[in-house]
Enzyme design. Structure first.
Site, short mmCIF file in Angstrom:
data_model
loop_
_atom_site.label_atom_id
_atom_site.label_comp_id
_atom_site.label_asym_id
_atom_site.label_seq_id
_atom_site.Cartn_x
_atom_site.Cartn_y
_atom_site.Cartn_z
CB SER A 74 -0.97 -0.16 1.35
OG SER A 74 -2.04 -0.93 0.87
CE LYS B 297 -3.87 0.78 -1.33
NZ LYS B 297 -4.47 0.24 -0.20
CE1 TYR C 264 -3.91 -1.29 -5.05
CE2 TYR C 264 -4.42 -3.68 -4.86
CZ TYR C 264 -4.32 -2.32 -4.23
OH TYR C 264 -4.14 -2.46 -3.01
CE1 TYR D 20 -4.40 1.22 4.40
CE2 TYR D 20 -2.97 0.52 6.02
CZ TYR D 20 -3.26 0.55 4.64
OH TYR D 20 -2.50 -0.05 3.78
CB VAL E 115 -0.19 -5.85 4.36
CG1 VAL E 115 -1.42 -5.63 4.90
CG2 VAL E 115 -0.06 -5.97 2.91
N1 GLN Z 1 -1.77 -5.45 -1.94
C1 GLN Z 1 -2.36 -5.24 -0.82
C2 GLN Z 1 -3.91 -5.41 -1.04
O1 GLN Z 1 -4.58 -4.97 -1.87
C3 GLN Z 1 -2.15 -4.05 -0.34
C4 GLN Z 1 -2.70 -3.64 1.28
C5 GLN Z 1 -2.13 -3.11 2.17
O2 GLN Z 1 -0.75 -2.89 2.10
N2 GLN Z 1 -2.51 -2.47 3.20
O3 GLN Z 1 -4.56 -6.08 -0.10
#
Ligand code: GLN
Length: 316
Positions: free
Chosen positions: A61, A64, A186, A238, A256
């Site tokens: 993430s 993003k 993505y 988040y 994550v």
């Molecule tokens: N690729 C992960 C997902 O789409 C990214 C989520 C994250 O890093 N929080 O679930």
């Protein structure tokens, strides 16, 4: 001085053992929970590291803000905000939900918003979409980045929630390309491999208003950076974003795989890596390290002494 403080924080926080390595993407469960890397890159291009700052991990993430930056730069502000909002969602990062009023994702820092931004790049660039994203991230990092195929395959095989989100957006015309193409793009962007040192450089390029301070390449405009940092500040952590703003007070983005990047405007970029996560999906050690860094250097945006905004002249 900066190096001593970094070494000190590294050795103190290495002791922390709590948190769980993400396992909903099977390949991520193989990460070593002991890995811990920290890096600071200044807007003058100086680099300080501690621990496993050169250990590769997938960006997840933390990608993003950069695809959002690319969308703003390539498609313009108006078009971008027809596809994504600017409000914190208060929900988990992978919630299958759109803003009930506007019918677009709440913001670009949750999965729905990031899928929408990937869809916009797909629409604009067609077959060249992934290369546009990869080369943009590489410019931010000052290194040629590439995909970890094992993580990519693993995530694609289990990306059911992201497919659900993309179908929801396709039904409302937020994305116009086939759902599979958008989810592939993505997932590929999330599987790009970086190190804490490279994330600190990406972060420092935002701190340096869109110009990589190590390579001197200008990547995006100052206005784009203002949009990106604002959304990182309000939505980057988040459903922990509010507490983070109070305790640490820096625009930031977690992922994550255990990565966390934070920006001190016109001063430094910070990159951290430690796989065990808390209940919000944020790295436990990385958060603790940022709390201590903010405290030591006075980096909170609303620190009463405002030390962070002149940190470099104090410490260098
Ligand atoms: N690729 C992960 C997902 O789409 C990214 C989520 C994250 O890093 N929080 O679930």
């Amino acid at each position: 001085m900066i190096q001593n403080i970094l070494d000190d924080i590294y050795s103190r926080i290495s002791e922390e053992q709590s948190g769980e390595v993400a396992n909903y993407i099977p390949a991520l469960a193989e990460a070593d929970p002991k890995d811990f890397g920290l890096a600071i890159v200044t807007v003058n291009g100086d680099v300080y590291t501690a621990g496993d700052a050169d250990t590769p991990f997938t960006i997840q993430s933390q990608s993003k803000p950069f695809t959002f930056a690319l969308a703003l730069e390539e498609c313009g502000i108006e078009t971008t905000y027809e596809h994504v909002g600017t409000e914190p969602s208060g929900d988990a990062f992978n919630s299958v939900v759109l803003d009930p009023v506007t019918k677009v994702p709440f913001n670009p820092m949750v999965n729905s918003g990031a899928l929408s931004m990937a869809g916009l790049i797909q629409e604009k660039k067609g077959e060249g979409a992934f290369e546009a994203i990869r080369s943009c991230y590489s410019s931010f990092a000052g290194a040629e980045l590439s995909v970890n195929d094992r993580v990519y395959d693993s995530e694609l095989a289990t990306a059911h929630r992201n497919r659900a989100i993309a179908h929801l957006m396709r039904s409302g015309d937020v994305v116009s390309d086939p759902v599979d193409e958008v989810v592939h793009l993505y997932t590929e962007q999330c599987s790009i491999e970086v190190t804490a040192r490279q994330m600190a450089t990406m972060s420092a390029s935002l701190a340096n208003i869109g110009t990589n301070p190590v390579t001197d390449e200008t990547i995006v405009s100052p206005l784009v950076v203002r949009h990106v940092l604002s959304l990182m500040f309000t939505c980057g952590m988040y459903d922990y974003a509010g507490r983070w703003a109070v305790d640490v007070g820096m625009p930031a983005k977690s992922g994550v795989s255990g990565g966390l990047m934070a920006v001190v405007n016109r001063q430094i970029g910070i990159g951290l890596y430690s796989p065990p996560l808390d209940e919000h999906g944020n790295s436990v050690r990385a958060i603790k390290a940022c709390v201590e860094l903010a405290e030591e250097f006075g980096l909170h945006a609303f620190e009463f002494s405002n030390a962070g905004s002149s940190m470099l002249s104090v410490y260098i």
